[in-house]
Design a protein around this motif. Structure first.
Motif, PDB file in Angstrom:
ATOM      1  N   LYS A  38       0.846  -1.169   0.100  1.00 53.50           N
ATOM      2  CA  LYS A  38       0.096  -0.090  -0.017  1.00 53.50           C
ATOM      3  C   LYS A  38       0.786   1.333  -0.060  1.00 53.50           C
ATOM      4  CE  LYS A  38      -3.961   2.107   2.422  1.00 53.50           C
ATOM      5  NZ  LYS A  38      -4.951   2.138   3.511  1.00 53.50           N
ATOM      6  N   ILE A  39       0.470   2.301  -0.875  1.00 55.58           N
ATOM      7  CA  ILE A  39       1.303   3.638  -0.783  1.00 55.58           C
ATOM      8  C   ILE A  39       0.275   4.616  -0.089  1.00 55.58           C
ATOM      9  CG2 ILE A  39       2.065   5.321  -2.069  1.00 55.58           C
ATOM     10  CD1 ILE A  39       2.776   3.044  -4.051  1.00 55.58           C
ATOM     11  N   ALA A  40       0.531   5.521   0.747  1.00 52.02           N
ATOM     12  CA  ALA A  40      -0.343   6.450   1.447  1.00 52.02           C
ATOM     13  C   ALA A  40      -0.792   7.564   0.442  1.00 52.02           C
ATOM     14  CB  ALA A  40       0.543   7.211   2.360  1.00 52.02           C
ATOM     15  N   VAL A  81      17.396  13.283   2.303  1.00 49.44           N
ATOM     16  CA  VAL A  81      16.737  12.101   2.204  1.00 49.44           C
ATOM     17  C   VAL A  81      15.428  11.959   1.129  1.00 49.44           C
ATOM     18  CG1 VAL A  81      15.416  10.234   3.378  1.00 49.44           C
ATOM     19  CG2 VAL A  81      17.673  11.493   4.302  1.00 49.44           C
ATOM     20  N   GLY A  82      14.868  12.882   1.193  1.00 51.13           N
ATOM     21  CA  GLY A  82      13.408  12.998   0.325  1.00 51.13           C
ATOM     22  C   GLY A  82      13.621  13.266  -0.923  1.00 51.13           C
ATOM     23  N   MET A  83      14.734  14.143  -1.200  1.00 52.17           N
ATOM     24  CA  MET A  83      15.098  14.302  -2.675  1.00 52.17           C
ATOM     25  C   MET A  83      15.786  12.839  -3.306  1.00 52.17           C
ATOM     26  SD  MET A  83      18.350  14.955  -4.334  1.00 52.17           S
ATOM     27  CE  MET A  83      19.303  15.709  -2.779  1.00 52.17           C
ATOM     28  N   THR A  84      16.625  12.280  -2.444  1.00 58.15           N
ATOM     29  CA  THR A  84      17.073  10.989  -2.907  1.00 58.15           C
ATOM     30  C   THR A  84      16.231  10.082  -3.053  1.00 58.15           C
ATOM     31  OG1 THR A  84      19.053  11.560  -1.957  1.00 58.15           O
ATOM     32  CG2 THR A  84      19.076   9.356  -2.533  1.00 58.15           C
ATOM     33  N   ALA A  85      15.543   9.674  -2.233  1.00 57.60           N
ATOM     34  CA  ALA A  85      14.322   8.616  -2.377  1.00 57.60           C
ATOM     35  C   ALA A  85      13.467   8.665  -3.386  1.00 57.60           C
ATOM     36  CB  ALA A  85      13.650   8.324  -0.868  1.00 57.60           C
ATOM     37  N   SER A  86      13.058   9.855  -3.773  1.00 59.38           N
ATOM     38  CA  SER A  86      12.070  10.211  -4.791  1.00 59.38           C
ATOM     39  C   SER A  86      12.559   9.709  -6.000  1.00 59.38           C
ATOM     40  CB  SER A  86      11.629  11.745  -4.913  1.00 59.38           C
ATOM     41  OG  SER A  86      12.807  12.308  -5.319  1.00 59.38           O
ATOM     42  N   GLN A  87      13.833   9.491  -6.200  1.00 59.27           N
ATOM     43  CA  GLN A  87      14.552   9.236  -7.643  1.00 59.27           C
ATOM     44  C   GLN A  87      14.923   7.806  -7.636  1.00 59.27           C
ATOM     45  OE1 GLN A  87      17.327  12.547  -9.103  1.00 59.27           O
ATOM     46  NE2 GLN A  87      16.995  13.191  -7.092  1.00 59.27           N
ATOM     47  N   LEU A  88      14.669   6.736  -6.447  1.00 63.07           N
ATOM     48  CA  LEU A  88      15.025   5.597  -6.632  1.00 63.07           C
ATOM     49  C   LEU A  88      13.903   4.817  -6.957  1.00 63.07           C
ATOM     50  CD1 LEU A  88      16.755   5.492  -3.105  1.00 63.07           C
ATOM     51  CD2 LEU A  88      17.868   5.315  -5.360  1.00 63.07           C
ATOM     52  N   ALA A  89      14.347   3.687  -8.002  1.00 61.19           N
ATOM     53  CA  ALA A  89      13.216   2.591  -8.532  1.00 61.19           C
ATOM     54  C   ALA A  89      12.505   2.288  -7.307  1.00 61.19           C
ATOM     55  CB  ALA A  89      13.963   1.545  -9.045  1.00 61.19           C
ATOM     56  N   GLY A  91      18.234   6.628  13.292  1.00 59.75           N
ATOM     57  CA  GLY A  91      17.199   6.030  14.304  1.00 59.75           C
ATOM     58  C   GLY A  91      16.402   6.614  15.277  1.00 59.75           C
ATOM     59  N   GLY A  92      16.469   8.174  14.839  1.00 60.93           N
ATOM     60  CA  GLY A  92      15.703   8.988  15.942  1.00 60.93           C
ATOM     61  C   GLY A  92      14.185   8.779  15.729  1.00 60.93           C
ATOM     62  N   VAL A  93      13.406   9.191  16.513  1.00 63.89           N
ATOM     63  CA  VAL A  93      11.965   8.810  16.331  1.00 63.89           C
ATOM     64  C   VAL A  93      11.361   9.819  15.272  1.00 63.89           C
ATOM     65  CG1 VAL A  93       9.673   8.865  17.391  1.00 63.89           C
ATOM     66  CG2 VAL A  93      11.493   7.899  18.705  1.00 63.89           C
ATOM     67  N   SER A  94      11.736  10.956  15.405  1.00 55.86           N
ATOM     68  CA  SER A  94      11.279  12.074  14.387  1.00 55.86           C
ATOM     69  C   SER A  94      11.981  11.637  13.162  1.00 55.86           C
ATOM     70  CB  SER A  94      11.612  13.450  14.825  1.00 55.86           C
ATOM     71  OG  SER A  94      12.982  13.513  14.966  1.00 55.86           O
ATOM     72  N   ASP A  95      13.150  11.402  13.087  1.00 53.42           N
ATOM     73  CA  ASP A  95      13.849  11.097  11.811  1.00 53.42           C
ATOM     74  C   ASP A  95      13.173   9.835  11.114  1.00 53.42           C
ATOM     75  OD1 ASP A  95      15.817  13.172  12.287  1.00 53.42           O
ATOM     76  OD2 ASP A  95      17.093  11.878  13.482  1.00 53.42           O
ATOM     77  N   ILE A 138       9.897   7.753   6.679  1.00 50.97           N
ATOM     78  CA  ILE A 138       8.657   7.107   6.306  1.00 50.97           C
ATOM     79  C   ILE A 138       7.773   7.828   5.369  1.00 50.97           C
ATOM     80  CG2 ILE A 138       6.611   5.814   6.860  1.00 50.97           C
ATOM     81  CD1 ILE A 138       7.874   4.891   9.310  1.00 50.97           C
ATOM     82  N   ARG A 139       7.653   8.992   5.861  1.00 47.16           N
ATOM     83  CA  ARG A 139       6.859   9.914   4.770  1.00 47.16           C
ATOM     84  C   ARG A 139       7.635   9.887   3.332  1.00 47.16           C
ATOM     85  NH1 ARG A 139       6.635  13.747   9.218  1.00 47.16           N
ATOM     86  NH2 ARG A 139       4.635  13.695  10.240  1.00 47.16           N
ATOM     87  N   GLN A 140       8.991   9.961   3.258  1.00 45.99           N
ATOM     88  CA  GLN A 140       9.583   9.990   2.045  1.00 45.99           C
ATOM     89  C   GLN A 140       9.770   8.720   1.348  1.00 45.99           C
ATOM     90  OE1 GLN A 140      12.765  11.657   4.547  1.00 45.99           O
ATOM     91  NE2 GLN A 140      12.075  13.871   3.821  1.00 45.99           N
ATOM     92  N   GLY A 141       9.334   7.654   1.773  1.00 47.71           N
ATOM     93  CA  GLY A 141       9.399   6.244   1.258  1.00 47.71           C
ATOM     94  C   GLY A 141      10.748   5.450   1.852  1.00 47.71           C
ATOM     95  N   ILE A 142      10.895   5.715   2.854  1.00 44.93           N
ATOM     96  CA  ILE A 142      11.948   4.751   3.162  1.00 44.93           C
ATOM     97  C   ILE A 142      11.302   3.582   3.960  1.00 44.93           C
ATOM     98  CG2 ILE A 142      13.756   4.670   4.953  1.00 44.93           C
ATOM     99  CD1 ILE A 142      14.421   6.492   2.656  1.00 44.93           C
ATOM    100  N   ASP A 143      12.130   2.419   3.730  1.00 47.75           N
ATOM    101  CA  ASP A 143      11.399   1.054   4.217  1.00 47.75           C
ATOM    102  C   ASP A 143      11.910   0.401   5.473  1.00 47.75           C
ATOM    103  OD1 ASP A 143       9.480   0.889   1.839  1.00 47.75           O
ATOM    104  OD2 ASP A 143      11.398   0.613   0.962  1.00 47.75           O
ATOM    105  N   THR A 144      13.123   0.904   5.517  1.00 46.89           N
ATOM    106  CA  THR A 144      14.029   0.233   6.710  1.00 46.89           C
ATOM    107  C   THR A 144      15.157   1.201   7.286  1.00 46.89           C
ATOM    108  OG1 THR A 144      15.627  -0.913   5.323  1.00 46.89           O
ATOM    109  CG2 THR A 144      13.482  -2.127   6.338  1.00 46.89           C
ATOM    110  N   PHE A 145      15.524   1.220   8.558  1.00 49.80           N
ATOM    111  CA  PHE A 145      16.394   1.993   9.197  1.00 49.80           C
ATOM    112  C   PHE A 145      16.995   1.059  10.068  1.00 49.80           C
ATOM    113  CE2 PHE A 145      12.323   4.145   8.209  1.00 49.80           C
ATOM    114  CZ  PHE A 145      12.593   5.608   8.010  1.00 49.80           C
ATOM    115  N   ASP A 146      18.431   1.676  10.350  1.00 45.88           N
ATOM    116  CA  ASP A 146      19.406   1.140  11.400  1.00 45.88           C
ATOM    117  C   ASP A 146      19.941   2.348  12.240  1.00 45.88           C
ATOM    118  OD1 ASP A 146      22.412   0.966  11.134  1.00 45.88           O
ATOM    119  OD2 ASP A 146      21.345   1.119   9.118  1.00 45.88           O
ATOM    120  N   CYS A 147      20.031   2.008  13.428  1.00 47.28           N
ATOM    121  CA  CYS A 147      21.107   2.588  14.498  1.00 47.28           C
ATOM    122  C   CYS A 147      21.271   2.101  15.672  1.00 47.28           C
ATOM    123  CB  CYS A 147      20.236   4.022  14.557  1.00 47.28           C
ATOM    124  SG  CYS A 147      21.031   5.505  15.249  1.00 47.28           S
TER     125      CYS A 147
END
Length: 398
Positions: A12-14, A253-261, A272-276, A281-290
């Motif tokens: 699903k996409i928001a 992050v937003g500019m980069t993610a928008s251009q990825l397949a 790994g900060g909560v706000s980050d 996620i709003r920008q299309g990131i699927d996974t994070f690590d920290c």
């Protein structure tokens, strides 16, 4: 390139952002996305066991190529059956390439440089960067080591994680655009060598992520995004310097993610900060690590939702410090809405005592809580995306 036994599906996409629900399928299980990957840097979660990680809802963990190549060595891990068997974790795993640690330690710091904060606390260990690879001194014994793209992939093959990453130069914040561009293009050449080595030994049990570099420069990020799109990687990993502020990081992050397949999973390295996470996620990131959730736990930092931070007058932080004297006689759990083992059994006052007494149980207990918190956060955000109420849900956390 085909990746048997691996796949990624977007469920699903928001409607109002690029946020998306998905699943990454691996030989060791499914990762529901968006998700957070905990750092078992040296094949261990500091303050926790694999059983605890599972009990508190973790789906995937990460180990560190740089540290494990130095101790105990990738060959030993392979002889012991690979990381999963070695450490007793039967779920999906990711290993990084070693590049982040080599270059961030080499420049005199670790995460500070990548996130735009300058620091010179650690001695520099990087000796030489060349087309061949990186020459550095081991932080354990000072011996000279050389890590090339091919060797990084070979080490990760021996370690046996499901998801692995190409070798790259992780440029620090303070370098200029010309250096960033040269470094990025060398990383692309390293990426192709990593891919070729991966293909030579591919057996269907691992999948390879390409890394997007380019610093804070939109044209370089676009060039790097196009590079990874054009080659046979399973997934994308956004790396390198993300800027000097949270707002700049959000933009990069937003500019980069928008251009990825969009058919590939997108990972954001070292954040790994909560706000980050919420913004990512709003920008299309699927996974994070920290390392952040487990690192602050060792110093008494307990992650809590927004209302508790407001209650204790620390809205600018995402945790409360149980070391503070105000908690000495506090009979309440860290968070009465939390279902973790720690909050079910221990009071803030008891945890405060453990910290003051330097009891190891303090580290374990607060680590358990922070792991549960992060998994609870990610579950709630996935549910909110499914039910089209993401922006309402984040108000509880951010």
């Amino acid at each position: 390139m085909d990746y048997p036994n691996f796949s990624f599906e977007v469920l699903k996409i928001a409607a109002t952002s690029r946020a998306r629900l998905g699943r990454i399928y691996t030989p060791h299980g499914v990762v529901e996305t968006p998700n957070f990957i905990f750092c078992a840097t040296k094949a261990a979660i500091k303050g926790g066991t694999p059983q605890m990680m599972r009990e508190e809802g973790s789906q995937i963990i990460l180990s560190n190529t740089y540290h494990l190549m130095l101790q105990p060595g990738a060959e030993l891990v392979r002889k012991m059956g690979g990381l999963h068997k070695f450490m007793g974790w039967d779920g999906p795993m990711l290993t990084d390439s070693g590049g982040f640690q080599i270059f961030s330690l080499g420049y005199g710091s670790v995460a500070d440089e990548i996130k735009g904060r300058r620091s010179t606390e650690r001695p520099k260990t990087l000796l030489k960067i060349s087309e061949e690879g990186a020459t550095f001194k081991s932080y354990l014994d000072g011996k000279k080591q050389v890590l090339t793209p091919e060797k990084s992939i070979q080490i990760q093959r021996d370690l046996g994680a499901d998801l692995i990453v190409v070798f790259d130069e992780c440029t620090p914040f303070h370098v200029d655009k010309s250096y960033t561009a040269r470094s990025m293009r060398m990383s692309h050449r390293w990426g192709l060598r990593s891919l070729e080595e991966f293909q030579r030994g591919a057996s269907g049990v691992q999948a390879l992520y390409g890394i997007i570099q380019g610093g804070v420069y939109p044209d370089l990020r676009q060039e790097s995004a196009q590079f990874v799109n054009d080659h046979g990687f399973f997934g994308h990993a956004i790396g390198g310097s993300l800027g000097a502020s949270k707002s700049q990081m959000t933009d990069v992050v937003g500019m980069t993610a928008s251009q990825l397949a969009p058919e590939r999973p997108i990972h954001l390295l070292g954040i790994g900060g909560v706000s980050d996470i919420i913004n990512g996620i709003r920008q299309g990131i699927d996974t994070f690590d920290c390392v952040h959730p487990t690192r602050i736990a060792r110093h008494g930092g307990a992650l809590v939702p927004r209302h508790l931070r407001d209650e204790f007058g620390t809205p600018h932080k995402e945790h409360i410090n149980i070391r503070n004297a105000r908690f000495q006689e506090d009979v309440n759990p860290i968070d009465s809405t939390c279902g973790c083992t720690t909050c079910q059994h221990f009071s803030r006052g008891y945890l405060h005592h453990l910290l003051k007494a330097k009891e190891l149980l303090a580290m374990t207990a607060i680590t358990t809580h922070n792991v549960h918190f992060m998994n609870r956060l990610m579950t709630s955000l996935r549910n909110a995306l499914q039910e089209d109420r993401y922006e309402d849900e984040v108000k509880f956390w951010e």
